[in-house]
Scaffold this active site. Structure first.
Site, mmCIF file in Angstrom:
data_model
loop_
_atom_site.group_PDB
_atom_site.id
_atom_site.type_symbol
_atom_site.label_atom_id
_atom_site.label_comp_id
_atom_site.label_asym_id
_atom_site.label_seq_id
_atom_site.Cartn_x
_atom_site.Cartn_y
_atom_site.Cartn_z
ATOM 1 N N ARG A 54 0.811 -1.217 0.000
ATOM 2 C CA ARG A 54 0.000 0.000 0.000
ATOM 3 C C ARG A 54 0.847 1.270 0.000
ATOM 4 O O ARG A 54 0.520 2.236 -0.685
ATOM 5 C CB ARG A 54 -0.950 -0.015 1.202
ATOM 6 C CG ARG A 54 -2.009 -1.116 1.114
ATOM 7 C CD ARG A 54 -3.031 -0.970 2.201
ATOM 8 N NE ARG A 54 -4.058 -2.011 2.126
ATOM 9 C CZ ARG A 54 -5.120 -2.069 2.926
ATOM 10 N NH1 ARG A 54 -5.275 -1.152 3.870
ATOM 11 N NH2 ARG A 54 -5.997 -3.046 2.806
ATOM 12 N N ASP A 158 -15.043 9.179 9.693
ATOM 13 C CA ASP A 158 -13.974 8.229 9.398
ATOM 14 C C ASP A 158 -12.655 8.987 9.439
ATOM 15 O O ASP A 158 -12.632 10.222 9.279
ATOM 16 C CB ASP A 158 -14.177 7.579 8.026
ATOM 17 C CG ASP A 158 -13.483 6.225 7.914
ATOM 18 O OD1 ASP A 158 -14.156 5.192 8.082
ATOM 19 O OD2 ASP A 158 -12.259 6.210 7.684
#
Length: 289
Positions: A54, A158
């Site tokens: 990632r 979030d």
């Protein structure tokens, strides 16, 4: 007569030499420390390859060849824009409409019992990801109060800004709504046309009842957020260590109305953490009377 033994030459293995980008154990440990400090997420040893895959995208985008250089960049710009990209890359976002349907059945029951109150019924999706959970709650409450009613509010938060942008758009591929009952699709979803063919948009009247904002559950100071009649914080605790779990749950308790409900994921058990919550259904909790 002596015996001549052939001794294989000693090989020096350079850490990360089999990878395109240099990624050492020290780099991985540093990433683990930073994620725990800034997001409360505990990355186990098994996440090493995920971390590499990632973050490698960020290194390539920045023209870097070594993870140590990337981490130095973060250190040089505390609070800079790359920090959000770092967190966005390493957070896991897995959600779906009406996931764990029994929670929404209990939410509807809980909301119906409170229809006579003056205050609006308030829900917080504390790890909203791309918004499916928040909109599922909004559909559930619209069935109780009416879609145009100001008698309910849904907030979604979030730590990942990219997923929040997607949530605010309120547009999803049609196959993402497989778990939405047909009457709810007809009432609260608009079929896309032209460039939006194959997608569905949440009906604007309903989407207006939902607001999204960035929030880190591991922040030292929380703004005044509650009280909420229901809080969804599902499949979040599994990424935290026990101390962080306890701290977050105590903060959530402060945000919950005295007769409110807390919904957790099916694999999350908090009974051993010494929090004030008591069971109120399948992976649902409330504060004691």
């Amino acid at each position: 007569m002596g015996i001549l033994l052939k001794v294989a030459p000693t090989l020096t293995v350079v850490e990360g030499s089999q990878r395109e980008l240099e990624f050492t154990t020290a780099d991985f440990e540093r990433v683990r420390t930073l994620m725990h400090r800034h997001a409360g997420i505990a990355l186990g040893e098994a996440k090493r390859q995920m971390v590499y895959a990632r973050l490698a995208r960020r290194l390539r985008a920045l023209g870097l060849r070594r993870f140590s250089d990337y981490l130095a960049l973060l250190d040089a710009e505390p609070g800079g824009p790359e920090w959000q990209a770092f967190v966005n890359a390493l957070t896991t976002n897995l959600t779906a409409f009406f996931r764990e349907r029994h929670h929404f059945e209990l939410l509807a029951q809980h909301a119906r019992a409170r229809r006579g109150r003056d205050a609006p019924y308030r829900v917080w999706s504390a790890a909203a990801s791309t918004g499916e959970e928040a909109y599922s709650a909004a559909m559930t409450l619209a069935e109780v109060y009416g879609a145009a009613s100001a008698r309910f509010e849904v907030a979604g938060s979030d730590i990942d800004t990219q997923v929040l942008q997607e949530a605010a758009r309120a547009i999803y591929p049609t196959d993402r709504l497989e778990n939405v009952a047909l009457p709810l699709k007809k009432a609260y979803c608009l079929r896309g046309r032209g460039r939006q063919a194959g997608c569905v948009r949440i009906q604007p009247l309903l989407a207006e009842r939902v607001r999204f904002f960035r929030f880190n559950l591991c922040s030292e100071r929380w703004p005044k957020l509650g009280p909420f009649d229901a809080i969804f914080c599902r499949n979040v605790m599994i990424y935290f260590d026990a101390d962080t779990q306890r701290s977050v749950l105590l903060r959530l308790a402060e945000c919950l109305a005295p007769d409110g409900l807390l919904f957790l994921g099916h694999s999350e058990n908090i009974q051993h953490l010494g929090t004030p919550f008591v069971a109120a259904g399948q992976t649902a909790y409330r504060l004691p009377d």
